[in-house]
Motif scaffolding. Structure first.
Motif, PDB file in Angstrom:
ATOM      1  N   UNK A 134       0.838  -1.205   0.000  1.00  0.00           N
ATOM      2  CA  UNK A 134       0.000   0.000   0.000  1.00  0.00           C
ATOM      3  C   UNK A 134       0.870   1.250   0.000  1.00  0.00           C
ATOM      4  N   UNK A 135       1.957   1.207   0.765  1.00  0.00           N
ATOM      5  CA  UNK A 135       2.879   2.335   0.786  1.00  0.00           C
ATOM      6  C   UNK A 135       3.562   2.546  -0.548  1.00  0.00           C
ATOM      7  N   UNK A 136       4.036   1.481  -1.160  1.00  0.00           N
ATOM      8  CA  UNK A 136       4.687   1.593  -2.461  1.00  0.00           C
ATOM      9  C   UNK A 136       3.724   2.130  -3.515  1.00  0.00           C
ATOM     10  N   UNK A 137       2.471   1.692  -3.450  1.00  0.00           N
ATOM     11  CA  UNK A 137       1.487   2.183  -4.411  1.00  0.00           C
ATOM     12  C   UNK A 137       1.304   3.690  -4.269  1.00  0.00           C
ATOM     13  N   UNK A 138       1.194   4.180  -3.029  1.00  0.00           N
ATOM     14  CA  UNK A 138       1.025   5.617  -2.801  1.00  0.00           C
ATOM     15  C   UNK A 138       2.247   6.391  -3.301  1.00  0.00           C
ATOM     16  N   UNK A 139       3.447   5.825  -3.084  1.00  0.00           N
ATOM     17  CA  UNK A 139       4.670   6.480  -3.556  1.00  0.00           C
ATOM     18  C   UNK A 139       4.693   6.512  -5.081  1.00  0.00           C
ATOM     19  N   UNK A 140       4.282   5.410  -5.700  1.00  0.00           N
ATOM     20  CA  UNK A 140       4.276   5.353  -7.166  1.00  0.00           C
ATOM     21  C   UNK A 140       3.309   6.364  -7.765  1.00  0.00           C
ATOM     22  N   UNK A 141       2.301   6.746  -6.983  1.00  0.00           N
ATOM     23  CA  UNK A 141       1.310   7.734  -7.443  1.00  0.00           C
ATOM     24  C   UNK A 141       1.725   9.162  -7.101  1.00  0.00           C
ATOM     25  N   UNK A 159       3.785   0.381 -10.672  1.00  0.00           N
ATOM     26  CA  UNK A 159       2.974   1.150 -11.606  1.00  0.00           C
ATOM     27  C   UNK A 159       2.410   0.246 -12.686  1.00  0.00           C
ATOM     28  N   UNK A 160       1.369   0.731 -13.305  1.00  0.00           N
ATOM     29  CA  UNK A 160       0.719  -0.050 -14.363  1.00  0.00           C
ATOM     30  C   UNK A 160       1.423   0.113 -15.704  1.00  0.00           C
ATOM     31  N   UNK A 161       2.308   1.109 -15.798  1.00  0.00           N
ATOM     32  CA  UNK A 161       3.015   1.362 -17.055  1.00  0.00           C
ATOM     33  C   UNK A 161       4.453   0.867 -16.949  1.00  0.00           C
ATOM     34  N   UNK A 162       4.799  -0.201 -17.650  1.00  0.00           N
ATOM     35  CA  UNK A 162       6.169  -0.731 -17.603  1.00  0.00           C
ATOM     36  C   UNK A 162       7.184   0.323 -18.050  1.00  0.00           C
ATOM     37  N   UNK A 163       8.306   0.376 -17.333  1.00  0.00           N
ATOM     38  CA  UNK A 163       9.358   1.318 -17.713  1.00  0.00           C
ATOM     39  C   UNK A 163       9.155   2.729 -17.199  1.00  0.00           C
ATOM     40  N   UNK A 164       8.057   2.986 -16.483  1.00  0.00           N
ATOM     41  CA  UNK A 164       7.810   4.337 -15.971  1.00  0.00           C
ATOM     42  C   UNK A 164       8.733   4.617 -14.783  1.00  0.00           C
ATOM     43  N   UNK A 165       8.941   5.887 -14.503  1.00  0.00           N
ATOM     44  CA  UNK A 165       9.805   6.284 -13.398  1.00  0.00           C
ATOM     45  C   UNK A 165       8.983   6.925 -12.292  1.00  0.00           C
ATOM     46  N   UNK A 166       9.507   6.844 -11.090  1.00  0.00           N
ATOM     47  CA  UNK A 166       8.875   7.447  -9.916  1.00  0.00           C
ATOM     48  C   UNK A 166       9.866   8.425  -9.303  1.00  0.00           C
ATOM     49  N   UNK A 167       9.371   9.572  -8.893  1.00  0.00           N
ATOM     50  CA  UNK A 167      10.240  10.573  -8.285  1.00  0.00           C
ATOM     51  C   UNK A 167       9.657  11.031  -6.950  1.00  0.00           C
ATOM     52  N   UNK A 226      16.581   6.675  -3.785  1.00  0.00           N
ATOM     53  CA  UNK A 226      16.721   6.075  -5.112  1.00  0.00           C
ATOM     54  C   UNK A 226      16.207   4.639  -5.129  1.00  0.00           C
ATOM     55  N   UNK A 227      16.512   3.891  -4.074  1.00  0.00           N
ATOM     56  CA  UNK A 227      16.079   2.492  -3.995  1.00  0.00           C
ATOM     57  C   UNK A 227      14.557   2.394  -3.921  1.00  0.00           C
ATOM     58  N   UNK A 228      13.947   3.220  -3.089  1.00  0.00           N
ATOM     59  CA  UNK A 228      12.487   3.185  -2.952  1.00  0.00           C
ATOM     60  C   UNK A 228      11.817   3.594  -4.258  1.00  0.00           C
ATOM     61  N   UNK A 229      12.402   4.568  -4.956  1.00  0.00           N
ATOM     62  CA  UNK A 229      11.830   4.973  -6.242  1.00  0.00           C
ATOM     63  C   UNK A 229      11.790   3.801  -7.223  1.00  0.00           C
ATOM     64  N   UNK A 230      12.860   3.012  -7.254  1.00  0.00           N
ATOM     65  CA  UNK A 230      12.896   1.863  -8.161  1.00  0.00           C
ATOM     66  C   UNK A 230      11.859   0.818  -7.770  1.00  0.00           C
TER      67      UNK A 230
END
Length: 371
Positions: free
Chosen positions: A108-115, A169-177, A159-163
């Motif tokens: 749940x945390x990773x999902x919120x970060x990815x958003x 994410x639902x889009x392969x290859x997308x980046x998170x910041x 950097x690690x958490x972003x990866x």
């Protein structure tokens, strides 16, 4: 710090545009707050020094500073208000939770970060004086074989958490910041910025790091009088970790977070080498509980450990922190007969999670208090 005493000059300087006496209106304002001593060396100052002193005093929020001083003086030697231990229901020990719970919070945390819903605020205004360095604490190397600084260790965790979040994410290859807001002080700001530039932001994008300075407040003597750094300058110091609220508000950074879609803010202190920056499990748990603010705690190792502890102010009251210097021997050593642990055992290690709405409420209330 002690008050500075400066010998009078042999000859009196020219009166300058301020005349032989300080501006009457400003002098009366200082008298209202018992701070007219700031003009003690007026007669010995030159025109430029007098101008500097006037500007320095006019820059001070005297009503706010007076409230802080009075509150501090009242608390000296005062007994600790009636407090209760933090209820067991308010503390969730990760080790006692099922693997399913921990996995759910992590995802749940990773999902919120990815958003893009999490921002990180680092409290990094202090210098490493006690470490034998005048550099910002974050520049300090703790002796690892890698010689990595605290700043680098924390940047690499982001950097690690972003990866990891990008994999959700639902889009392969997308980046998170994850945007990193770093609070400095007037004493550490320039050195901190240069350190990041020199190390190319440790792999982060420069546009995801925002530096901002906390405020300062005058240094005062034990009786609450301003201490003068020079005859024409009031000595000042950073306003502590609590200054983050006013700084976020004055720099309009809460608005900046809102424009980025941030809903949650992870806030921590720089001098914790073990900190899990942007911890998905903590964030997921926080979201799951639906609360406005939360803190990670560590059980005290022994009664005399010099850490503040969380308490409940009165039965059913709000949670707050009592510093170890405020605790008497009885409170420090009291045992909970049911658990066998220290009755006041949950220490504050400066690891917090807030909703953006909560931070706006706090900063708005501070703004009203200063009006």
């Amino acid at each position: 710090m002690t008050e500075m005493v400066v010998a009078a000059r042999a000859s009196a300087p020219a009166a300058g545009r301020w005349g032989a006496a300080p501006p009457q209106e400003l002098l009366e304002r200082l008298k209202d707050y018992g701070q007219e001593g700031a003009f003690a060396f007026w007669d010995e100052l030159g025109p430029e020094e007098r101008d500097h002193l006037i500007r320095d005093i006019e820059s001070l929020d005297l009503p706010r500073i007076d409230r802080i001083i009075r509150c501090s003086l009242r608390s000296q030697g005062a007994p600790v208000p009636t407090v209760e231990p933090v209820p067991e229901s308010s503390v969730s020990t990760v080790d006692d939770r099922t693997p399913e719970d921990k996995e759910r919070w992590w995802r749940r945390g990773l999902r919120a970060i990815s958003e893009g819903k999490l921002a990180v605020v680092l409290l990094a205004g202090g210098q490493g004086t006690r470490l034998g360095s005048s550099d910002p604490k974050g520049c300090f190397s703790i002796g690892l074989p890698s010689r990595k600084s605290l700043f680098q260790l924390q940047a690499e965790r982001i950097l690690c958490i972003q990866k990891l979040a990008a994999q959700c994410t639902d889009a392969p290859g997308s980046t998170v910041q994850i945007h990193w807001y770093i609070m400095t002080s007037p004493f550490t700001d320039e050195a901190t910025r240069k350190f990041f530039e020199t190390h190319r932001y440790f792999g982060l994008e420069p546009n995801q790091v925002t530096f901002f300075q906390q405020g300062t407040i005058p240094c005062v003597s034990p009786d609450g009088r301003f201490i003068m750094e020079t005859p024409y300058k009031v000595a000042k110091a950073p306003d502590g970790n609590g200054g983050v609220y006013a700084a976020l508000k004055s720099k309009r950074l809460l608005d900046d977070m809102a424009s980025k879609g941030v809903k949650y803010v992870d806030c921590y202190g720089v001098d914790n080498v073990l900190v899990r920056v942007a911890d998905p499990t903590f964030l997921g748990y926080f979201i799951d509980r639906g609360v406005s603010a939360a803190a990670k705690v560590v059980r005290k190792a022994y009664p005399q450990e010099k850490v503040g502890v969380f308490v409940q102010r009165g039965r059913g009251g709000p949670l707050s922190v009592v510093e170890y210097s405020e605790m008497d021997a009885a409170m420090t050593t009291e045992i909970n007969q049911t658990t066998g642990r220290l009755r006041y055992c949950w220490s504050n290690v400066c690891l917090h999670m807030f909703t953006l709405d909560f931070l706006n409420q706090v900063t708005n209330s501070l703004e009203k208090d200063s009006m």
